[in-house]
Design an enzyme around this catalytic site. Structure first.
Site, PDB file in Angstrom:
ATOM      1  N   LYS A 177       0.823  -1.217   0.000  1.00  0.00           N
ATOM      2  CA  LYS A 177       0.000   0.000   0.000  1.00  0.00           C
ATOM      3  C   LYS A 177       0.854   1.262   0.000  1.00  0.00           C
ATOM      4  CE  LYS A 177      -4.395  -1.911   1.237  1.00  0.00           C
ATOM      5  NZ  LYS A 177      -5.653  -1.862   1.962  1.00  0.00           N
ATOM      6  N   LYS A 214      -3.868  -9.920  -6.463  1.00  0.00           N
ATOM      7  CA  LYS A 214      -5.175 -10.243  -5.901  1.00  0.00           C
ATOM      8  C   LYS A 214      -6.237  -9.243  -6.346  1.00  0.00           C
ATOM      9  CE  LYS A 214      -5.860  -7.993  -1.419  1.00  0.00           C
ATOM     10  NZ  LYS A 214      -7.277  -7.658  -1.488  1.00  0.00           N
ATOM     11  N   LYS A 261     -10.878  -4.323  -3.967  1.00  0.00           N
ATOM     12  CA  LYS A 261     -11.968  -3.390  -4.217  1.00  0.00           C
ATOM     13  C   LYS A 261     -11.475  -1.966  -4.417  1.00  0.00           C
ATOM     14  CE  LYS A 261     -13.535  -3.894   0.478  1.00  0.00           C
ATOM     15  NZ  LYS A 261     -12.452  -3.367   1.331  1.00  0.00           N
TER      16      LYS A 261
HETATM   17  P1  ATP Z   1      -8.579  -2.842   0.131  1.00  0.00           P
HETATM   18  O1  ATP Z   1      -7.983  -2.833  -1.231  1.00  0.00           O
HETATM   19  O2  ATP Z   1      -9.243  -1.568   0.533  1.00  0.00           O
HETATM   20  O3  ATP Z   1      -7.620  -3.372   1.200  1.00  0.00           O
HETATM   21  P2  ATP Z   1      -9.738  -5.479   0.016  1.00  0.00           P
HETATM   22  O4  ATP Z   1     -10.470  -5.937  -1.203  1.00  0.00           O
HETATM   23  O5  ATP Z   1      -8.382  -6.024   0.290  1.00  0.00           O
HETATM   24  O6  ATP Z   1      -9.770  -3.895   0.012  1.00  0.00           O
HETATM   25  P3  ATP Z   1     -10.417  -5.750   2.835  1.00  0.00           P
HETATM   26  O7  ATP Z   1     -11.526  -4.963   3.472  1.00  0.00           O
HETATM   27  O8  ATP Z   1      -9.009  -5.319   3.093  1.00  0.00           O
HETATM   28  O9  ATP Z   1     -10.694  -5.804   1.266  1.00  0.00           O
HETATM   29  O10 ATP Z   1     -10.562  -7.284   3.264  1.00  0.00           O
HETATM   30  C1  ATP Z   1     -11.799  -7.887   3.626  1.00  0.00           C
HETATM   31  C2  ATP Z   1     -11.656  -9.400   3.590  1.00  0.00           C
HETATM   32  O11 ATP Z   1     -11.631  -9.870   2.249  1.00  0.00           O
HETATM   33  C3  ATP Z   1     -10.367  -9.918   4.247  1.00  0.00           C
HETATM   34  O12 ATP Z   1     -10.676 -11.078   5.001  1.00  0.00           O
HETATM   35  C4  ATP Z   1      -9.499 -10.282   3.084  1.00  0.00           C
HETATM   36  O13 ATP Z   1      -8.593 -11.332   3.400  1.00  0.00           O
HETATM   37  C5  ATP Z   1     -10.528 -10.750   2.062  1.00  0.00           C
HETATM   38  N1  ATP Z   1     -10.048 -10.577   0.697  1.00  0.00           N
HETATM   39  C6  ATP Z   1      -9.652  -9.411   0.132  1.00  0.00           C
HETATM   40  N2  ATP Z   1      -9.299  -9.599  -1.145  1.00  0.00           N
HETATM   41  C7  ATP Z   1      -9.458 -10.934  -1.409  1.00  0.00           C
HETATM   42  C8  ATP Z   1      -9.245 -11.744  -2.574  1.00  0.00           C
HETATM   43  N3  ATP Z   1      -8.807 -11.225  -3.719  1.00  0.00           N
HETATM   44  N4  ATP Z   1      -9.533 -13.069  -2.491  1.00  0.00           N
HETATM   45  C9  ATP Z   1      -9.985 -13.612  -1.334  1.00  0.00           C
HETATM   46  N5  ATP Z   1     -10.197 -12.905  -0.190  1.00  0.00           N
HETATM   47  C10 ATP Z   1      -9.943 -11.565  -0.229  1.00  0.00           C
HETATM   48 MG    MG Z   2      -7.233  -5.324   2.021  1.00  0.00          MG
END
Ligand code: ATP
Ligand code: MG
Length: 334
Positions: free
Chosen positions: A117, A199, A202
């Site tokens: 990040k 990965k 969002k």
């Molecule tokens: P950001 O980019 O803002 O960090 P994010 O998509 O990583 O968003 P988080 O809110 O950080 O989402 O994570 C929420 C949950 O979703 C966590 O348990 C994380 O491990 C899971 N997660 C995030 N991305 C993935 C992915 N690509 N595949 C499976 N699980 C995921």
């Molecule tokens: Mg995340």
């Protein structure tokens, strides 16, 4: 004598940094739902974590409400589970400060999320981003959680949580339960549709890279059709086939089919047929969630009432642990 066995505790959280993706759903949220009947569950919208990327105030407010509605829309029952917003429970920030003082700089500097990040936002590498793991440790330890359902990307943060808890317990005697990660086999890491070695996230700036849980059928179909694959045109799971592996993982999660069954199903067929089937499975998986979300988001009074109740229930548990930890450290008690 008590006959009913005490349920084990589950805690997990998701940041309101955007509409959750199919990755969040298959990697984490779907397991939240599965675990919600058999465990005492605490599920949070992690708004404190999300300000490390400095969102617009109005956007943060809207996304927090939407994320909360979405958690109910996936089928979490706010009466049976404690569904709350992190900033409504003061103990999270308080315990995080204490844990900061039991975490070494070098430990936090090793976190891959911090490195990733900081690279993504070189203009705003703030101390909050750096101390993210201690706030996450507080989230988990406050509820004495046995299990934390997460995607693979959060495994390192769970390990540091255990290290911090062990260190604290070692100094002051048993205070925190050591949590175990719960990582589902399928869906543990859903990859970007455009760069399948990264990965799905969002907060990705390329909207074609992820499927949002609220995308309509057309958008889902379009994004899956334009997903990056390879030139082999053969559906099987193999090295260098990151795009196809990812689509197979998604299809497996949505249909319950094994990779062998999927390979057999598409023998002799090309990626066109395969992608159409994946798109249809995803659309069907998300359709009921979206319908329920649309109904709930129109009822703000109901959502506010659930949030209020969730905050009270969560505060009760969290404050118990916070008081215990503060007493052990030696804070003067009134
Ligand atoms: P950001 O980019 O803002 O960090 P994010 O998509 O990583 O968003 P988080 O809110 O950080 O989402 O994570 C929420 C949950 O979703 C966590 O348990 C994380 O491990 C899971 N997660 C995030 N991305 C993935 C992915 N690509 N595949 C499976 N699980 C995921
Ligand atoms: Mg995340």
């Amino acid at each position: 004598m008590e006959t009913a066995e005490k349920k084990q505790i589950v805690l997990s959280a998701i940041q309101p940094t955007g509409t959750p993706t199919l990755g969040n759903y298959l990697g984490a949220l779907k397991n939240w739902k599965t675990m919600s009947n058999d465990y005492e569950c605490f599920y949070a919208v992690a708004d404190l974590h999300s300000i490390t990327v400095r969102p617009e105030p109005a956007q943060l407010r809207r996304r927090t409400l939407e994320m909360y509605a979405l958690l109910l829309a996936i089928g979490l029952d706010p009466e049976k589970n404690t569904v709350f917003v992190q900033s409504h429970v003061n103990a999270h920030a308080q315990l995080a400060w204490i844990l900061n003082c039991y975490t070494q700089f070098g430990e936090a500097a090793r976190m891959t999320q911090f490195k990733d990040k900081s690279e993504k936002h070189p203009e705003n590498v703030n101390v909050g981003l750096f101390s993210y793991p201690t706030l996450m440790a507080a989230d988990i330890l406050l509820y004495q959680a046995d299990f934390v359902p997460i995607g693979v990307d959060q495994k390192q943060h769970l390990e540091i949580t255990r290290d911090i808890a062990e260190r604290f317990n070692g100094l002051y005697g048993d205070t925190f339960k050591l949590p175990e990660p719960f990582i589902g086999k399928a869906g543990a890491k859903i990859m970007s549709l455009q760069e399948p070695t990264k990965k799905m996230s969002k907060s990705d700036t390329n909207a074609k890279a992820f499927i949002s849980m609220l995308d309509d059928a057309d958008a889902i179909t379009r994004k899956i059709k334009s997903a990056v694959t390879d030139s082999e045109a053969c559906v099987y799971c193999g090295e260098g086939k990151d795009g196809v592996n990812n689509l197979m993982g998604i299809y497996a999660c949505c249909t319950g089919k094994s990779f062998d069954e999927i390979t057999a199903e598409f023998e002799g067929k090309g990626y066109g047929d395969f992608k159409a089937a994946v798109a249809e499975a995803v659309v069907e998986e998300l359709r009921p969630v979206k319908a329920e979300f649309d109904r709930l988001i129109a009822d703000k009074a109901y959502l506010n009432a659930c949030m209020q109740q969730g905050a009270e229930k969560a505060s009760y548990f969290a404050n118990k642990t916070l008081r215990k930890a503060m007493k052990k450290v030696g804070f003067y008690q009134l």
